[in-house]
Design a protein around this motif. Structure first.
Motif, mmCIF file in Angstrom:
data_model
loop_
_atom_site.group_PDB
_atom_site.id
_atom_site.type_symbol
_atom_site.label_atom_id
_atom_site.label_comp_id
_atom_site.label_asym_id
_atom_site.label_seq_id
_atom_site.Cartn_x
_atom_site.Cartn_y
_atom_site.Cartn_z
ATOM 1 N N PRO A 91 0.731 -1.338 0.604
ATOM 2 C CA PRO A 91 0.237 -0.172 0.044
ATOM 3 C C PRO A 91 0.740 1.458 -0.131
ATOM 4 O O PRO A 91 0.794 2.280 -0.426
ATOM 5 C CB PRO A 91 -1.093 -0.387 1.266
ATOM 6 N N ILE A 125 1.464 2.681 -3.020
ATOM 7 C CA ILE A 125 0.249 3.499 -4.431
ATOM 8 C C ILE A 125 0.874 4.542 -3.764
ATOM 9 O O ILE A 125 0.340 5.721 -4.301
ATOM 10 C CB ILE A 125 -0.561 2.430 -3.251
ATOM 11 N N ARG A 126 0.861 4.862 -2.136
ATOM 12 C CA ARG A 126 0.764 6.142 -1.714
ATOM 13 C C ARG A 126 1.666 6.981 -2.576
ATOM 14 O O ARG A 126 1.895 8.494 -2.854
ATOM 15 C CB ARG A 126 0.367 5.625 -0.351
ATOM 16 N N ARG A 133 -4.006 6.802 -11.022
ATOM 17 C CA ARG A 133 -4.256 5.853 -10.415
ATOM 18 C C ARG A 133 -3.511 4.048 -10.305
ATOM 19 O O ARG A 133 -3.466 3.969 -11.419
ATOM 20 C CB ARG A 133 -5.204 5.004 -10.779
ATOM 21 N N VAL A 134 -2.819 3.383 -9.210
ATOM 22 C CA VAL A 134 -1.926 2.671 -9.397
ATOM 23 C C VAL A 134 -3.438 1.422 -9.020
ATOM 24 O O VAL A 134 -4.136 1.424 -8.940
ATOM 25 C CB VAL A 134 -0.863 2.567 -8.059
ATOM 26 N N ASN A 135 -2.967 0.652 -10.180
ATOM 27 C CA ASN A 135 -4.044 -0.771 -9.931
ATOM 28 C C ASN A 135 -2.292 -1.943 -9.845
ATOM 29 O O ASN A 135 -1.676 -2.026 -10.553
ATOM 30 C CB ASN A 135 -4.191 -1.544 -11.441
ATOM 31 N N LEU A 136 -3.000 -2.339 -8.028
ATOM 32 C CA LEU A 136 -2.199 -3.107 -7.592
ATOM 33 C C LEU A 136 -1.992 -4.436 -8.389
ATOM 34 O O LEU A 136 -1.411 -5.631 -7.946
ATOM 35 C CB LEU A 136 -2.145 -3.516 -6.064
ATOM 36 N N SER A 137 -3.476 -4.872 -8.883
ATOM 37 C CA SER A 137 -3.430 -6.389 -9.453
ATOM 38 C C SER A 137 -2.395 -6.634 -10.592
ATOM 39 O O SER A 137 -2.209 -7.647 -10.622
ATOM 40 C CB SER A 137 -4.605 -6.718 -9.467
ATOM 41 N N GLU A 158 -6.548 -6.127 -5.609
ATOM 42 C CA GLU A 158 -5.973 -5.918 -3.863
ATOM 43 C C GLU A 158 -5.683 -4.934 -3.476
ATOM 44 O O GLU A 158 -5.700 -4.451 -2.895
ATOM 45 C CB GLU A 158 -4.553 -6.475 -4.611
ATOM 46 N N GLY A 159 -5.289 -3.535 -4.620
ATOM 47 C CA GLY A 159 -5.289 -2.666 -4.163
ATOM 48 C C GLY A 159 -6.525 -2.013 -3.071
ATOM 49 O O GLY A 159 -6.539 -1.123 -2.629
ATOM 50 N N ILE A 160 -7.620 -2.220 -3.888
ATOM 51 C CA ILE A 160 -8.883 -1.468 -3.511
ATOM 52 C C ILE A 160 -8.530 -1.627 -1.828
ATOM 53 O O ILE A 160 -9.272 -1.027 -0.650
ATOM 54 C CB ILE A 160 -10.632 -2.087 -4.202
ATOM 55 N N TYR A 207 -6.485 -2.025 0.283
ATOM 56 C CA TYR A 207 -5.492 -1.219 0.898
ATOM 57 C C TYR A 207 -6.154 0.783 1.431
ATOM 58 O O TYR A 207 -5.311 1.157 2.164
ATOM 59 C CB TYR A 207 -4.339 -1.392 0.383
ATOM 60 N N ARG A 208 -6.335 0.479 -0.293
ATOM 61 C CA ARG A 208 -6.975 2.096 0.013
ATOM 62 C C ARG A 208 -8.034 2.571 0.542
ATOM 63 O O ARG A 208 -7.721 3.552 1.598
ATOM 64 C CB ARG A 208 -7.704 2.433 -1.013
ATOM 65 N N PHE A 221 -6.299 4.096 3.575
ATOM 66 C CA PHE A 221 -5.808 5.317 3.804
ATOM 67 C C PHE A 221 -6.293 6.393 4.557
ATOM 68 O O PHE A 221 -7.429 6.269 4.694
ATOM 69 C CB PHE A 221 -5.942 5.854 2.160
#
Lengths: 731, 57
Positions: free
Chosen positions: A22, A25-26, A42-46, B35-37, B39-40, B43
């Motif tokens: 995370p 992303i930030r 916008r970052v897409n982690l998947s 996955e990212g969502i 964690y978001r 925030f």
């Protein structure tokens, strides 16, 4: 349409390496938010990607992306422009439309089931209530089936147009006829309708399809990311001596580009100044670097090892070596017989049989009884429903999903939909050598020689340690293996491009490099088999270091594994005779051919295919790409040239070759499971069809039978997870 | 059995609400980055959005 293309233009995608937490992303989004030109990042982690939306359009797209890449580099991330945004958008669209169809059929299935259970259980229900229930069901199911059935209808229509039969033909027919019959029953106020069966069939099948599509597109998306890691820009040399980074697509013949040591040559051209060694293994398979000087021709994809080269571009897109390879690939692909998927082959037997049974039921009732044509038709349709293609339709996708996810975890990406099926049928494995059986990294070959003493090795490594030349690095690795420290040099180490290095160590003048650099006669210890480096300390006898390409650690085990299973193993390499012979002997391969051009490789494959051999091609170089498309099925390592990765059905990510064996094992087990699934579906049909033909089928039995058969087929596929897979010894 | 006139539409309505909600989440791209969502959500109302606001002003 216009709007869509504009959006694509304004949004740019990047692949970001090492994106996993995370905090990433930030950091990334925070940094980019400070840039006023960026509207949204916008970052897409998947998917490990970053989407950047620009607030206004600019002309210089490259400078813009460069800005992002530098910004991310400053905070410690490596970003690359993502090259396959269109393909991935298309895949996204397909999987979303499947998901939508699945949601609609799921909604309809749940609601209709409520009504159906009431009808089945409500023995005291009066006729008008039941009729109401049926009408409500019709109102839900007919539009839902029309919407959710589209993926099947479209594919069935396409198959019929091509005069083929696939699994979607019987599925579509069952859906349409069941809807029609149920509507007819509702109108005549009969008590048996099959609305629930229609939507349940669609719901189950769509789950299987969606998962299948999702799994494959995930694997492909990772493969696309891997490909984007390759840089595609060149540094253009202006007349005043300054350089500018431009995209390779923007170059025109006549321009001069500069390629520094260690970089990949981005485009075909002629050297106008500079001397260097060039690693051409990706193009020709040859491991010994080629000496290049003014007026020599160089090819895109090869690597400039030492020395800076200025190259005049001779050919751009359409005329490069790569384009010739692409033409070869296309011809090779046309020669490839169209593979018919197992499910479609099953459908070719199943569909005519079922339709014949239904017709026989209709005629049987019509001729031998006096129930009239309506009831005869209903019984015939009941046969079509009970032979429900549900289990058959799920038989292949569920196995594929389980197999692909198992392989994905093992580091193998399944790119082609029918790749697993084709892999299971092979009886011949053809390996390329350089970069496939070997790692494409040199290692010291004559470490046992008397002359290569600890002292000499130490001395050579001390001179070599600042160089990025692969041979120098191999020296340092050899030094580490013997636990030798390198001596600190007091003087500066001087590097002469294309020649070698020079330094003063402990007051001794030492040179490391090619023959010429060390002043050695060409007749002294002649060698045209290995890459070589010479060490010449003042006053001492010159020392020869030979290097060969390092084998993958389990190459021998893997080759022997296939040989033990009575498969033909063949080595086809573009490298020279001695080197290929030695490698073949080391691996125990009796059939090999050296100095193969891409055409030779295709020819051999075509000839073997004509003899009925089913060929797996494992290769990585640009010169392997046509062979990869010509073979029945193909695998590439992730270090392969982009074009080869595109051509290959599978991509493996590990340093080891045992992943190939694993892929093969999984494909064989999947095939067995698919056949068991077909058998299960057949047994179920043999039991159920007589009941339907006899007119004894009720909607409740149909619903139970359909769910049961689907569960059995899915459960069977899950057994693949318990399969034990091959692992090479030193793993 | 008259109650059915009320119950069936009620059941269908609830189901439709679920379906529409799902379609909306799909269209809004809520499944694009599973996955990212996750964690978001953790925030804080943080610097990123402040920056964004600053830019809009």
């Amino acid at each position: 349409m216009h709007q869509a293309s504009q959006e694509v233009f304004k949004i740019e995608h990047f692949v970001v390496e090492g994106l996993h937490c995370p905090k990433c992303i930030r950091e990334i989004e925070g940094t980019l938010a400070e840039n006023k030109k960026i509207k949204n990042a916008r970052v897409n982690l998947s998917t490990q990607r970053l989407a950047v939306e620009w607030s206004q359009e600019t002309d210089n797209a490259l400078a813009r992306s460069e800005e992002i890449i530098t910004a991310l580099d400053n905070i410690g991330f490596k970003a690359f422009p993502f090259k396959n945004a269109n393909i991935s958008a298309e895949e996204d669209r397909v999987s979303k439309s499947l998901l939508r169809a699945m949601a609609v059929s799921g909604f309809a299935a749940a609601n209709v089931m409520l009504l159906s259970v009431a009808v089945w259980g409500g023995s005291d229900m009066n006729e008008s209530t039941r009729s109401l229930m049926h009408w409500v069901s019709a109102a839900i199911v007919l539009p839902a089936a029309a919407y959710a059935g589209q993926p099947f209808f479209r594919s069935a229509l396409a198959a019929l147009k091509g005069k083929r039969l696939n699994m979607d033909v019987p599925i579509s027919l069952a859906v349409i006829l069941t809807c029609a019959m149920s509507l007819f029953e509702t109108i005549i106020q009969s008590d048996q309708t099959y609305y629930d069966a229609v939507v349940m069939l669609l719901f189950f099948l769509l789950i299987g399809r969606y998962l299948d599509q999702k799994m494959r597109s995930h694997a492909r998306s990772v493969a696309h990311n891997l490909m984007s890691y390759k840089v595609s820009k060149a540094s253009l040399l202006h007349d005043d001596g300054t350089t500018e980074d431009v995209a390779v697509e923007m170059l025109v013949p006549g321009q001069i580009i500069q390629v520094i040591a260690g970089d990949k040559i981005p485009i075909d051209g002629k050297v106008v100044s500079g001397v260097s060694d060039i690693d051409t293994s990706i193009v020709t398979g040859e491991t010994i670097p080629q000496k290049t000087k003014t007026d020599d021709i160089v090819y895109a994809g090869t690597i400039n090892l030492n020395g800076t080269l200025s190259i005049e571009i001779t050919a751009t897109t359409g005329n490069t070596l790569l384009d010739e390879i692409i033409v070869l690939m296309e011809t090779a692909e046309q020669g490839r017989a169209k593979y018919v998927k197992l499910a479609d082959r099953a459908a070719q037997i199943y569909a005519p049989l079922v339709h014949f049974l239904a017709a026989a039921t209709f005629l049987g009732w019509l001729v031998l009884s006096n129930i009239g044509w309506e009831l005869s038709l209903i019984n015939a349709i009941a046969v079509l429903i009970i032979t429900c293609p549900c289990a058959l339709g799920l038989a292949v996708p569920v196995v594929q999903v389980v197999a692909s996810s198992r392989l994905f975890k093992a580091g193998i990406l399944v790119k082609a939909a029918d790749g697993l099926e084709r892999l299971a049928e092979i009886d011949t494995v053809i390996f390329d050598k350089t970069g496939t059986l070997t790692l494409g990294q040199p290692e010291l070959a004559n470490g046992d020689d008397e002359t290569v003493s600890d002292f000499n090795l130490e001395l050579a490594a001390s001179v070599a340690k600042t160089s990025s030349h692969p041979l120098c690095r191999a020296l340092i690795v050899a030094c580490h293996d013997r636990d030798l420290p390198t001596i600190a040099t007091t003087s500066e180490i001087r590097e002469e491009p294309g020649m070698g290095l020079e330094a003063t160590i402990n007051g001794l003048e030492v040179r490391l490099g090619n023959r010429e650099w060390c002043g050695i006669n060409a007749n002294y210890l002649p060698n045209n088999r290995y890459s070589e480096l010479w060490l010449k300390a003042k006053g001492a006898t010159p020392v020869l270091f030979c290097f060969k390409d390092r084998m993958r650690s389990d190459a021998h085990d893997v080759v022997q594994w296939f040989i033990r299973r009575k498969m033909k193993v063949i080595l086809l390499s573009g490298d020279r005779k001695d080197v290929v012979e030695e490698a073949a002997e080391e691996l125990g391969i009796s059939r090999y051919k050296h100095s193969c051009k891409p055409q030779d490789k295709i020819e051999i494959i075509e000839r073997m295919k004509d003899n009925g051999d089913k060929i797996l091609m494992v290769g990585d170089g640009i010169n392997d790409a046509p062979a990869l498309s010509a073979a029945d099925v193909s695998i590439s390592p992730s270090s392969a040239a982009e074009i080869s990765q595109n051509a290959a059905d599978f991509i493996f990510q590990s340093q080891k070759l045992d992943t190939i064996v694993r892929a093969y094992q999984v494909s064989v087990s999947s095939r067995q499971l698919v056949f068991t699934n077909f058998a299960l579906a057949a047994i179920y049909n043999i039991i159920a069809v007589p009941f339907a033909a006899a007119g004894m089928l009720t909607p409740l039995i149909a619903a139970i039978a359909m769910s049961m058969s689907s569960i059995v087929v899915t459960g069977n596929a899950l057994r693949l997870n318990f399969e034990k897979l091959y692992k090479s010894h030193d793993a | 059995m008259d109650i059915l006139i009320l119950l069936i539409p009620a059941a269908l309505f609830l189901g439709l609400v679920g379906l529409v909600a799902f379609m909306w989440t799909l269209r809004a791209g809520q499944y694009d980055d599973i996955e990212g969502i996750s964690y978001r959500a953790l925030f804080e109302e943080d610097d990123i959005e402040k920056e964004q606001k600053k830019k809009e002003d």
